[in-house]
Design an enzyme around this catalytic site. Sequence first.
Site, short mmCIF file in Angstrom:
data_model
loop_
_atom_site.label_atom_id
_atom_site.label_comp_id
_atom_site.label_asym_id
_atom_site.label_seq_id
_atom_site.Cartn_x
_atom_site.Cartn_y
_atom_site.Cartn_z
N TYR A 8 22.03 44.64 54.90
CA TYR A 8 22.28 43.30 54.77
C TYR A 8 21.62 42.96 53.34
CZ TYR A 8 21.06 38.25 55.53
OH TYR A 8 21.01 36.92 55.38
N SER A 38 20.46 35.53 50.07
CA SER A 38 19.34 35.52 50.74
C SER A 38 18.21 36.16 49.82
CB SER A 38 19.49 36.49 51.92
OG SER A 38 18.54 36.70 52.48
N SER A 98 28.23 26.85 62.45
CA SER A 98 26.91 27.08 62.98
C SER A 98 25.97 26.80 61.79
CB SER A 98 27.01 28.45 63.34
OG SER A 98 25.76 28.78 63.95
N GLY A 99 24.64 26.88 62.16
CA GLY A 99 23.54 26.92 61.21
C GLY A 99 23.70 26.32 59.75
N ILE A 100 23.64 26.91 58.72
CA ILE A 100 23.61 26.40 57.41
C ILE A 100 24.89 25.90 57.07
CG2 ILE A 100 23.11 27.12 55.31
CD1 ILE A 100 21.37 29.08 55.84
N GLY A 101 25.94 26.55 57.44
CA GLY A 101 27.50 26.12 57.17
C GLY A 101 27.66 24.77 57.96
N THR A 107 33.29 28.11 54.34
CA THR A 107 33.14 29.06 55.49
C THR A 107 31.94 28.93 56.08
OG1 THR A 107 32.11 30.95 53.93
CG2 THR A 107 34.50 30.71 53.75
N GLY A 108 31.91 29.56 57.46
CA GLY A 108 30.67 29.68 58.30
C GLY A 108 30.26 28.34 58.75
#
Length: 252
Positions: free
Chosen positions: A156, A143, A18-21, A14-15
């Site tokens: 968060y 995180s 973008s970015g880390i995904g 998932t994700g």
Amino acid sequence: MNQFSLKDKIILITGASSGIGRSCSVECSKSGADLILIARNEEELQKTVSLLAPDSKAETIIADITRAENLEELIAEKVSVLGKISGFIHCAGIEKTLPLKKHTPQLYADIFAVNAISGFEIAKNLSLKKYKSEVASFVFISSVAGMVGEIGKSAYSASKGAVIAGARSMAMELSRSGIRVNSISPAMVNTPILEKMFENVGEEAAEEIIKKHPLGIGQPEDVANACIFLLSDASKWITGSNLVVDGGYSAH
Ligand SMILES: NC(=O)c1ccc[n+]([C@@H]2O[C@H](COP(=O)([O-])OP(=O)(O)OC[C@H]3O[C@@H](n4cnc5c(N)ncnc54)[C@H](OP(=O)(O)O)[C@@H]3O)[C@@H](O)[C@H]2O)c1
């Protein structure tokens, strides 16, 4: 046989737009995996597909993971094309840095829905015999905010703490089904989510945050490489753990 290889593994991410995904998708494909990639933004997801190793197969699902009631059916369709799933990375996430007085029940609900609950629901589906291969590994991106306190991050942080705790209990329950479950806790990684966060907190606070990382800000590949380890047979005796990938941030 390279224990770190993901050859013959089918990994759902998932994700992935973008970015880390995106980095996890690219690095997993380079390690030999075929992929099922999920995100809302079709154009960005296609961009991820264009970056994959040329001989890897990829299927995409365009969906809001908090709303898609038919997500199980969509995943089932992709499993029938590629085969049963041996890895899952829940990387989709949203972040809001806001003073506590601006936190609302809706904010908590929205953040928990993406960061924690959707990932747990997908893991529930993937744990069913009809979708999972004989052994499987699930990785939840949490995180450092789920481990140490940070100003403006109550919702968060709470969602990321929930990810670590939920993954740990899932590890206990799913070990008998041949599924390992772990989380990864990165500190600041150079992605769009970080750019947005730095815009919110201002330049001075951003400098302070950067200084707290003895090895500097991370790159998406730093987290992707940790995912590859946890998805591979090299980590076959690791479950219920939270791997801290933070350039030394939480060692202070
Ligand atoms: N970057 C950091 O410093 C950092 C540090 C610690 C942890 N993390 C965690 O790492 C993960 C990835 O972060 P990132 O920095 O790569 O962020 P990013 O670049 O903003 O990517 C977030 C991803 O989540 C997807 N997403 C968000 N809401 C979604 C929804 N409702 N349905 C489906 N997909 C959704 C987005 O895809 P679409 O918009 O296309 O749907 C996007 O692919 C997050 O869980 C984040 O909390 C990041």
